[in-house]
Write an enzyme that holds these catalytic residues in place. Structure first.
Site, PDB file in Angstrom:
ATOM      1  N   HIS A 660      -4.875  -0.652  -3.674  1.00 50.13           N
ATOM      2  CA  HIS A 660      -5.206  -0.301  -2.328  1.00 50.13           C
ATOM      3  C   HIS A 660      -4.261   1.286  -2.274  1.00 50.13           C
ATOM      4  CE1 HIS A 660      -0.856  -1.900  -2.685  1.00 50.13           C
ATOM      5  NE2 HIS A 660      -0.753  -1.124  -1.832  1.00 50.13           N
ATOM      6  N   ASP A 662      -1.854   3.239   0.554  1.00 46.91           N
ATOM      7  CA  ASP A 662      -0.846   2.888   1.646  1.00 46.91           C
ATOM      8  C   ASP A 662      -1.073   3.713   2.930  1.00 46.91           C
ATOM      9  OD1 ASP A 662       0.455   1.070   0.100  1.00 46.91           O
ATOM     10  OD2 ASP A 662       2.242   2.753  -0.689  1.00 46.91           O
ATOM     11  N   HIS A 712      -2.950   2.390  -5.846  1.00 43.80           N
ATOM     12  CA  HIS A 712      -2.071   1.594  -6.747  1.00 43.80           C
ATOM     13  C   HIS A 712      -2.479   0.342  -6.588  1.00 43.80           C
ATOM     14  CE1 HIS A 712       0.116   2.206  -2.968  1.00 43.80           C
ATOM     15  NE2 HIS A 712       0.901   1.219  -3.464  1.00 43.80           N
ATOM     16  N   ARG A 722       9.925 -12.274  -7.286  1.00 45.58           N
ATOM     17  CA  ARG A 722      10.097 -10.789  -7.350  1.00 45.58           C
ATOM     18  C   ARG A 722      10.161 -10.254  -5.901  1.00 45.58           C
ATOM     19  NH1 ARG A 722       6.062  -5.940  -8.450  1.00 45.58           N
ATOM     20  NH2 ARG A 722       7.399  -4.211  -8.095  1.00 45.58           N
TER      21      ARG A 722
END
Ligand SMILES: *[C@@H]1O[C@H](CO)[C@@H](O)[C@H](O)[C@H]1NC(C)=O
Ligand SMILES: *[C@@H]1O[C@H](CO)[C@@H](O)[C@H](O)[C@H]1NC(C)=O
Ligand SMILES: *[C@@H]1O[C@H](CO)[C@@H](O)[C@H](O)[C@H]1NC(C)=O
Ligand SMILES: *[C@@H]1O[C@H](CO)[C@@H](O)[C@H](O)[C@H]1NC(C)=O
Ligand SMILES: *[C@@H]1O[C@H](CO)[C@@H](O)[C@H](O)[C@H]1NC(C)=O
Length: 731
Positions: A660, A662, A712, A722
């Site tokens: 996607h 940002d 990314h 995480r």
């Protein structure tokens, strides 16, 4: 040969000038004896003796160890005891040429030496000279009986006079008073009697050439700095008095002057008393260190209390010579106190804790703390620290002990402000007033030991003071004053000097205003109120090198990687979010965002959900914007963000994120935990460059452009959980 003739000529010239210019031989200094009364070795007495030693006065102290029955300036009149002791002492003096200077001691300082004093005495052409006062006291009805003076003060002060021994004996021959009778009234009655005045040959030092009484004269006196010495100057009469006397209610003024006169602090030498009468600890075995009771007072919700205890632990002093007294009034802090004691109680010689359940008020607690020291015969010092004190100097306790004062406080500041834990002066109603030297002391232009009227937050006091001057009372208790002010008032009344030192940097005091306790890690919210402490706790130790040493990596094109958070910051953010617990479901519909639709949803919590959006923006402005502006020259960010949130990746929840863009100008992505320890897998891949960051470092930020180039994806987390903190900054 010619040189010798020249020297001879000069010598003869000098000899004849001295013969003809001095109409009168000067009095030998050996003829002078200073008599003073001091029943106790108070701080004021030590100050007096230091100034007399400085000028080589010969001093005889009367009344040592006697009980004082002469009253004090709070309950006048009094002082008869001094007359009795002087009369007795004079009987032993047989030489008729002896000159006696009689002065008080606790509130007296010499500002010049015997030579000048005797010269000025001689110039009065009288056999007895009294100090003068503006006010007639204790019997104002006697005003008219006083002889008129052409210029200067008309009334007699008993706190200082000088005269030939035989004349003084004659003057005292009439004395038959009680110890609590007024000495001043006695001398006044002699002075206003014309026959006695004449036969004893008394005059007044009306223009303060010898004596300066400060009562009623505060406006007349200023400090005069000259070539490595300091005097008081009387600006009304343009004189330089030799004896300075803080009579009556002028103790604070004499204390102020005494911080300088005669050479205590000068521009040329700096502090000259700072290395006197020390108590060195360096040669001692640890087991020989004086036993200290440390009193810790937690009286309000206080930020960074965990750090406070870390510092207490790091104080350089053998712990088996320390006893702790901890007073905690706040249930909110119970847990932190308990954790500290669990880990370290056994390292100390002893610990006494008073917690919130015991319901003991702060004023009482402070005196109970004193009792812990008073009642322990080994206790030599009490070290009082309020929990909002940030004691940065690990040697502080040693340094203060070595200075060897009955009472001493380290100067504490607030960053960027003139606030400190001491007052340089008091207003008429006993509150804060700024002394002339306050700013110079705070800003370190004057460094030394300062006798001040008020200190708070942190101090070291000798056990002797607690066992003598402050026994039998709770010095913090008062019907009208706050406890801190009551304590200082008691010390002042007992003549205990409150010294504050700015010889080292010791630390600062936290702001406790607006400290809310509704979160799990409330200190995270302190970025506005206590920015320095926030930074020390939460910003990576090597962050400063990002800008100065280019500690910035480029793992992929235009992806910048730098350290920003400490481990503690990462842990706190994760724990705070888990504590809050309202993770989004990861669906496309998201009522939290504008438009209500998220194309590439994550499981996350937004900063504004935990009321952290303002704080986060401040963080971005302070710590990220400078890096952005360095790496993208010409671009200036206002650190506005549409979205800032903590994302959770978990194999059975949401392990990864599909490719996607940002919705940002640039994106910050901070790893909040550690690959290989907290989780396996994870990382980030930039597709355009086929470049992955698979070993994110805890506390490090990735910064990359958002909308256009840096398409990314989030790589799958295969084990553990995480966390990352992501912000879309725009612009
Ligand atoms: C005091 O006496 C000492 C030695 O006796 C001398 O060195 C010093 O200069 C004297 N100080 C003054 C101010 O006269
Ligand atoms: C002075 O002391 C005597 C006892 O020695 C006492 O009777 C008298 O009341 C005292 N006077 C004052 C003014 O306190
Ligand atoms: C005081 O004594 C001096 C001499 O020492 C004398 O000149 C002077 O007149 C005397 N003053 C009075 C008031 O007796
Ligand atoms: C800071 O950088 C130095 C090397 O420059 C490194 O040794 C040290 O571990 C770093 N500190 C932290 C907290 O990562
Ligand atoms: C991307 O990089 C990986 C290894 O780093 C390599 O195996 C792969 O072939 C690359 N893909 C492309 C499309 O270049």
């Amino acid at each position: 040969m010619r040189g010798a003739v020249l020297i001879l000529t000069v010598c003869l010239f000098a000899f004849f000038t001295s013969l003809y210019c001095n109409q009168q031989d000067s009095i030998p200094e050996g003829d002078l004896l200073v008599l003073t009364v001091a029943t106790e070795e108070s701080d004021g007495f030590r100050r007096f003796m230091r100034s007399s030693r400085h000028f080589n006065y010969t001093v005889k102290v009367l009344g040592k160890g006697e009980e004082w029955k002469g009253g004090d300036y709070m309950s006048p009149p009094g002082g008869g005891q001094k007359v009795r002791l002087l009369k007795l002492a004079l009987e032993e003096i047989t030489e008729d040429n002896k000159i006696i200077l009689f002065v008080d001691s606790y509130d007296v300082i010499f500002s010049s030496g015997p030579k000048e004093l005797l010269k000025k005495f001689q110039q009065t052409r009288h056999k007895v000279v009294f100090s003068s006062e503006t006010l007639v006291w204790p019997d104002r009805h006697l005003e008219d009986k006083h002889p008129h003076v052409r210029e200067g003060k008309r009334f007699l002060g008993a706190g200082g006079f000088i005269g030939y021994a035989p004349n003084l004996k004659e003057m005292l021959s009439d004395w038959s008073g009680e110890d609590n009778d007024s000495d001043q009234l006695f001398y006044t009655k002699i002075y206003i009697n014309p026959d006695k005045r004449k036969s004893i040959n008394i005059t007044l030092d009306s223009k303060c050439r010898l004596f300066q009484n400060l009562h009623g004269a505060l406006d007349e006196v200023v400090l005069k700095f000259e070539d490595g010495r300091v005097r008081a100057r009387n600006v009304l009469y343009d004189t330089l008095p030799v004896v300075i006397h803080g009579n009556g209610p002028t103790k604070l003024q004499i204390n102020y002057l005494g911080n300088y006169i005669p050479n205590v602090w000068t521009f040329e030498t700096g502090c000259t008393i700072c290395n006197e009468d020390l108590r060195p600890l360096s040669g001692l075995q640890e087991s020989e260190y004086p036993v200290v009771v440390i009193g810790v007072f937690i009286q309000q919700p206080t930020p960074f209390l965990t750090v406070f205890f870390e510092r207490l632990l790091n104080l350089k002093y053998p712990k088996n010579r320390l006893k702790l007294f901890i007073y905690n009034q706040e249930p909110h802090h119970d847990e932190q106190v308990r954790k500290f004691l669990e880990g370290h109680e056994s390292e100390y010689q002893g610990v006494k804790l008073i917690g919130p359940v015991e319901d003991i008020d702060p004023v009482t607690s402070r005196n109970i703390a004193f009792d812990v020291c008073r009642d322990d015969i080994d206790c030599e010092y009490f070290f009082s620290i309020d929990a909002d004190v940030v004691l940065k100097n690990e040697d502080a306790l040693k340094i203060l002990i070595e200075l060897n004062k009955p009472f001493i406080a380290p100067m504490m500041t607030k960053p960027g402000r003139l606030w400190t834990n001491f007052w340089g002066a008091l207003s008429a109603d006993g509150y804060y007033a700024r002394s002339e030297d306050y700013v110079d002391i705070v800003q370190g232009r004057r460094v030394g030991l300062w006798n001040v009227p008020y200190v708070s937050h942190i101090f070291l006091v000798k056990a002797d003071v607690l066992r003598t001057d402050l026994k039998d009372i709770n010095p913090f208790e008062s019907a009208s004053l706050d406890s801190d002010m009551a304590f200082c008032a008691n010390l002042r009344n007992k003549g205990v000097f409150m010294f504050v030192t700015n010889m080292q940097t010791f630390g600062r005091v936290l702001s406790t205003e607006n400290y809310e306790t509704k979160h799990l890690h409330n200190d995270l919210w302190q970025i506005f109120e206590n920015p320095l402490d926030w930074e020390e706790r939460y910003i990576h130790k090597n962050y400063s090198k990002v800008l100065s040493d280019n500690l910035i990596e480029t793992p992929c094109p235009d992806v910048f990687w730098f350290p920003v958070f400490t481990d503690v910051a990462c842990n706190h953010f994760v724990e705070e979010m888990e504590h809050f617990g309202q993770w989004s479901g990861g669906a496309n519909t998201d009522p939290r965002i504008q438009g209500g639709y998220e194309n590439v949803p994550t499981i996350d919590i937004h900063m504004n959900q935990v009321e952290y959006d303002k704080h986060w923006r401040k963080f971005l402005l302070e710590y990220v914007a400078p890096v952005t502006e360095k790496m993208f020259p010409g671009y200036q960010t206002t650190a506005q963000f549409d979205l800032a949130f903590v994302v959770r990746y978990k194999p059975d929840e949401q392990p990864s994120l599909r490719p996607h863009h940002d919705a940002s100008t640039f994106t910050i992505n901070i790893a909040l935990n550690q690959v290989g320890i907290d989780y396996q897998g994870g990382g980030c891949r930039f597709l355009r460059y086929n470049c992955s960051i698979t070993a994110p470092r805890k506390g490090w930020a990735l910064m990359h452009p958002g909308r256009l180039t840096h398409y990314h994806e989030g790589l799958p987390t295969v084990e553990g959980v995480r966390y990352i903190a992501v912000s879309f900054v725009d612009p």
